[in-house]
Design a protein around this motif. Sequence first.
Motif, PDB file in Angstrom:
ATOM      1  N   SER A  54       0.849  -1.190   0.000  1.00  0.00           N
ATOM      2  CA  SER A  54       0.000   0.000   0.000  1.00  0.00           C
ATOM      3  C   SER A  54       0.882   1.237   0.000  1.00  0.00           C
ATOM      4  CB  SER A  54      -0.904   0.026   1.239  1.00  0.00           C
ATOM      5  OG  SER A  54      -1.931  -0.928   1.149  1.00  0.00           O
ATOM      6  N   ALA A  55       0.531   2.217  -0.831  1.00  0.00           N
ATOM      7  CA  ALA A  55       1.260   3.481  -0.838  1.00  0.00           C
ATOM      8  C   ALA A  55       1.120   4.148   0.527  1.00  0.00           C
ATOM      9  CB  ALA A  55       0.718   4.395  -1.932  1.00  0.00           C
ATOM     10  N   PRO A  56       2.114   4.958   0.944  1.00  0.00           N
ATOM     11  CA  PRO A  56       2.088   5.561   2.284  1.00  0.00           C
ATOM     12  C   PRO A  56       0.851   6.389   2.590  1.00  0.00           C
ATOM     13  CG  PRO A  56       4.257   5.795   1.297  1.00  0.00           C
ATOM     14  CD  PRO A  56       3.361   5.271   0.217  1.00  0.00           C
ATOM     15  N   ASP A  57       0.226   6.968   1.563  1.00  0.00           N
ATOM     16  CA  ASP A  57      -0.958   7.797   1.793  1.00  0.00           C
ATOM     17  C   ASP A  57      -2.255   7.095   1.401  1.00  0.00           C
ATOM     18  OD1 ASP A  57      -0.291   7.800  -0.908  1.00  0.00           O
ATOM     19  OD2 ASP A  57      -0.947   9.873  -1.240  1.00  0.00           O
ATOM     20  N   ARG A  58      -2.191   5.790   1.163  1.00  0.00           N
ATOM     21  CA  ARG A  58      -3.408   5.083   0.739  1.00  0.00           C
ATOM     22  C   ARG A  58      -4.541   5.233   1.754  1.00  0.00           C
ATOM     23  NH1 ARG A  58      -4.883  -1.272   1.527  1.00  0.00           N
ATOM     24  NH2 ARG A  58      -7.125  -0.829   1.469  1.00  0.00           N
ATOM     25  N   LEU A  59      -4.278   4.888   3.006  1.00  0.00           N
ATOM     26  CA  LEU A  59      -5.347   4.855   4.005  1.00  0.00           C
ATOM     27  C   LEU A  59      -5.853   6.246   4.360  1.00  0.00           C
ATOM     28  CD1 LEU A  59      -3.960   2.004   6.287  1.00  0.00           C
ATOM     29  CD2 LEU A  59      -5.647   1.846   4.445  1.00  0.00           C
ATOM     30  N   SER A  60      -4.961   7.211   4.445  1.00  0.00           N
ATOM     31  CA  SER A  60      -5.403   8.578   4.741  1.00  0.00           C
ATOM     32  C   SER A  60      -6.239   9.122   3.590  1.00  0.00           C
ATOM     33  CB  SER A  60      -4.203   9.485   5.012  1.00  0.00           C
ATOM     34  OG  SER A  60      -3.330   9.553   3.893  1.00  0.00           O
ATOM     35  N   HIS A  61      -5.862   8.764   2.377  1.00  0.00           N
ATOM     36  CA  HIS A  61      -6.620   9.210   1.200  1.00  0.00           C
ATOM     37  C   HIS A  61      -8.037   8.626   1.232  1.00  0.00           C
ATOM     38  CE1 HIS A  61      -6.193  10.601  -3.177  1.00  0.00           C
ATOM     39  NE2 HIS A  61      -7.454  10.222  -3.041  1.00  0.00           N
ATOM     40  N   GLN A  62      -8.145   7.338   1.505  1.00  0.00           N
ATOM     41  CA  GLN A  62      -9.465   6.703   1.536  1.00  0.00           C
ATOM     42  C   GLN A  62     -10.311   7.206   2.698  1.00  0.00           C
ATOM     43  OE1 GLN A  62      -7.743   2.575   1.105  1.00  0.00           O
ATOM     44  NE2 GLN A  62      -9.475   2.327  -0.282  1.00  0.00           N
ATOM     45  N   LEU A  63      -9.687   7.361   3.865  1.00  0.00           N
ATOM     46  CA  LEU A  63     -10.431   7.849   5.017  1.00  0.00           C
ATOM     47  C   LEU A  63     -10.962   9.255   4.760  1.00  0.00           C
ATOM     48  CD1 LEU A  63     -11.406   7.535   7.924  1.00  0.00           C
ATOM     49  CD2 LEU A  63      -9.173   8.398   8.681  1.00  0.00           C
ATOM     50  N   SER A  64     -10.144  10.104   4.188  1.00  0.00           N
ATOM     51  CA  SER A  64     -10.585  11.473   3.883  1.00  0.00           C
ATOM     52  C   SER A  64     -11.782  11.467   2.939  1.00  0.00           C
ATOM     53  CB  SER A  64      -9.432  12.277   3.266  1.00  0.00           C
ATOM     54  OG  SER A  64      -8.394  12.453   4.199  1.00  0.00           O
ATOM     55  N   TYR A  65     -11.727  10.579   1.957  1.00  0.00           N
ATOM     56  CA  TYR A  65     -12.841  10.519   1.004  1.00  0.00           C
ATOM     57  C   TYR A  65     -14.128  10.059   1.690  1.00  0.00           C
ATOM     58  CZ  TYR A  65     -15.713   9.883  -3.021  1.00  0.00           C
ATOM     59  OH  TYR A  65     -16.751  10.018  -3.901  1.00  0.00           O
ATOM     60  N   LEU A  66     -14.034   8.991   2.472  1.00  0.00           N
ATOM     61  CA  LEU A  66     -15.232   8.473   3.133  1.00  0.00           C
ATOM     62  C   LEU A  66     -15.805   9.477   4.134  1.00  0.00           C
ATOM     63  CD1 LEU A  66     -14.194   4.750   3.708  1.00  0.00           C
ATOM     64  CD2 LEU A  66     -15.904   5.608   2.100  1.00  0.00           C
ATOM     65  N   GLU A  67     -14.936  10.187   4.825  1.00  0.00           N
ATOM     66  CA  GLU A  67     -15.418  11.182   5.800  1.00  0.00           C
ATOM     67  C   GLU A  67     -16.118  12.338   5.096  1.00  0.00           C
ATOM     68  OE1 GLU A  67     -12.745  11.881   9.241  1.00  0.00           O
ATOM     69  OE2 GLU A  67     -14.167  10.265   9.679  1.00  0.00           O
ATOM     70  N   ALA A  68     -15.674  12.674   3.899  1.00  0.00           N
ATOM     71  CA  ALA A  68     -16.275  13.781   3.156  1.00  0.00           C
ATOM     72  C   ALA A  68     -17.534  13.354   2.408  1.00  0.00           C
ATOM     73  CB  ALA A  68     -15.260  14.355   2.168  1.00  0.00           C
ATOM     74  N   HIS A  69     -17.765  12.049   2.290  1.00  0.00           N
ATOM     75  CA  HIS A  69     -18.910  11.543   1.523  1.00  0.00           C
ATOM     76  C   HIS A  69     -19.646  10.489   2.358  1.00  0.00           C
ATOM     77  CE1 HIS A  69     -16.054  13.119  -1.465  1.00  0.00           C
ATOM     78  NE2 HIS A  69     -17.144  13.446  -2.162  1.00  0.00           N
ATOM     79  N   PRO A  70     -20.488  10.913   3.266  1.00  0.00           N
ATOM     80  CA  PRO A  70     -21.139   9.988   4.200  1.00  0.00           C
ATOM     81  C   PRO A  70     -22.057   8.958   3.551  1.00  0.00           C
ATOM     82  CG  PRO A  70     -22.068  12.192   4.381  1.00  0.00           C
ATOM     83  CD  PRO A  70     -20.851  12.317   3.540  1.00  0.00           C
ATOM     84  N   LYS A  71     -22.485   9.166   2.318  1.00  0.00           N
ATOM     85  CA  LYS A  71     -23.349   8.192   1.651  1.00  0.00           C
ATOM     86  C   LYS A  71     -22.563   7.063   1.000  1.00  0.00           C
ATOM     87  CE  LYS A  71     -27.220  11.318   0.743  1.00  0.00           C
ATOM     88  NZ  LYS A  71     -28.126  11.883  -0.306  1.00  0.00           N
ATOM     89  N   VAL A  72     -21.252   7.214   0.945  1.00  0.00           N
ATOM     90  CA  VAL A  72     -20.394   6.177   0.356  1.00  0.00           C
ATOM     91  C   VAL A  72     -20.004   5.196   1.454  1.00  0.00           C
ATOM     92  CG1 VAL A  72     -18.197   5.696  -0.798  1.00  0.00           C
ATOM     93  CG2 VAL A  72     -19.545   7.705  -1.454  1.00  0.00           C
ATOM     94  N   GLY A  73     -20.267   3.918   1.222  1.00  0.00           N
ATOM     95  CA  GLY A  73     -19.985   2.909   2.237  1.00  0.00           C
ATOM     96  C   GLY A  73     -18.663   2.194   2.069  1.00  0.00           C
ATOM     97  N   PHE A  74     -18.137   2.199   0.844  1.00  0.00           N
ATOM     98  CA  PHE A  74     -16.856   1.528   0.602  1.00  0.00           C
ATOM     99  C   PHE A  74     -16.185   2.120  -0.626  1.00  0.00           C
ATOM    100  CE2 PHE A  74     -20.012  -0.773  -1.836  1.00  0.00           C
ATOM    101  CZ  PHE A  74     -19.380  -1.168  -3.013  1.00  0.00           C
ATOM    102  N   CYS A  75     -14.878   2.022  -0.664  1.00  0.00           N
ATOM    103  CA  CYS A  75     -14.133   2.538  -1.811  1.00  0.00           C
ATOM    104  C   CYS A  75     -12.878   1.703  -2.034  1.00  0.00           C
ATOM    105  CB  CYS A  75     -13.771   4.009  -1.643  1.00  0.00           C
ATOM    106  SG  CYS A  75     -12.705   4.377  -0.217  1.00  0.00           S
ATOM    107  N   GLY A  76     -12.548   1.525  -3.301  1.00  0.00           N
ATOM    108  CA  GLY A  76     -11.306   0.877  -3.701  1.00  0.00           C
ATOM    109  C   GLY A  76     -10.497   1.848  -4.530  1.00  0.00           C
ATOM    110  N   THR A  77      -9.282   1.467  -4.855  1.00  0.00           N
ATOM    111  CA  THR A  77      -8.398   2.389  -5.567  1.00  0.00           C
ATOM    112  C   THR A  77      -7.837   1.758  -6.837  1.00  0.00           C
ATOM    113  OG1 THR A  77      -6.206   1.786  -4.683  1.00  0.00           O
ATOM    114  CG2 THR A  77      -7.639   3.114  -3.263  1.00  0.00           C
TER     115      THR A  77
END
Length: 319
Positions: free
Chosen positions: A92-115
């Motif tokens: 996993s890239a060093p910013d993978r998890l922070s990137h995904q967490l930021s996206y999910l926190e900004a989009h409460p209707k999204v339940g899951f995301c992949g990259t």
Amino acid sequence: MARVTVVTVYHNRRDHVLSSLQSLLDQDLQDLHILAVDDGSTDDTLAQLLRLAGPNLSVKSHANIGFTAAIRSALEGIDSEYVAIHGSGDLSAPDRLSHQLSYLEAHPKVGFCGTASETRDALTGDVVRRRRRHTGSLSANNFRRAPPFTHGSVMFRQSIYRQAGGYEARLRFCADWDLWFRMLHYAQGHFINVQLYQQLAQPDGASFHPLKSVEQLRYRALVLKLAELPDAAREARLEQLERESIVEATADQTPAIVAAIARRRVRLELMGRSADADQLTEVLTSEFGQDPPLLRLGASLSRLLNRRPMRSSDQRRPV
């Protein structure tokens, strides 16, 4: 309790433990815990995992119960709001998890995301696949042929995971795909079109080992069928799987299975794994009665294409 827990399951992957887990320990996200599970390894995978155990990384071990049961069991003891998956041996890239967490926190209707991701052959180091698409929401139609992302690149809200019922324990393969279909009943999915993940294609992995591929592709057909069925019919099909076998549970989907095996054979040819591809040819001939001359012609064409060098424009930096 960490905001995000990463679950990663290992079985006989001793040579890839250190690099794979180090990519998680190097994440720039601080509110994170890693749960590494040893699923009954017979090599010294467990010893390698324990070497890295610490405040942010715990290790769980048990007898071999298979990937689906192992990951489902691991998730039963997790209280984090978010869960990320990480494949054994992957990076996993060093910013993978922070990137995904930021996206999910900004989009409460999204339940899951992949990259976006790339897949490298463990034997040659060559890139054999890249998963990219236009950034955007995912519907069930985006999963009809295959998941748009690799399982290990996913982060999801645990509340949606539980609402959907979790990984289906009766599915030996493709339980993740089945889960995404069910999650979409309760939340949106999203593809982050940034390469944040690198998958390692292991010779004995289900997607690349010829005989495991056949069983995996039977489960693929079953999961696609389950996605079309109402709840009662879905449960009846799963009960048939449990009572009989995957062969009987997918007997009405043989043409689709044959087509999927033929495509998998071509992929192995393009990876330079002609011997593995030949095993799939034998399966298509002996189990499904496919025409050997046509299969040999396809093999010859695939081997010809495999001799073409990768264009320099196709070369990309790894994660």
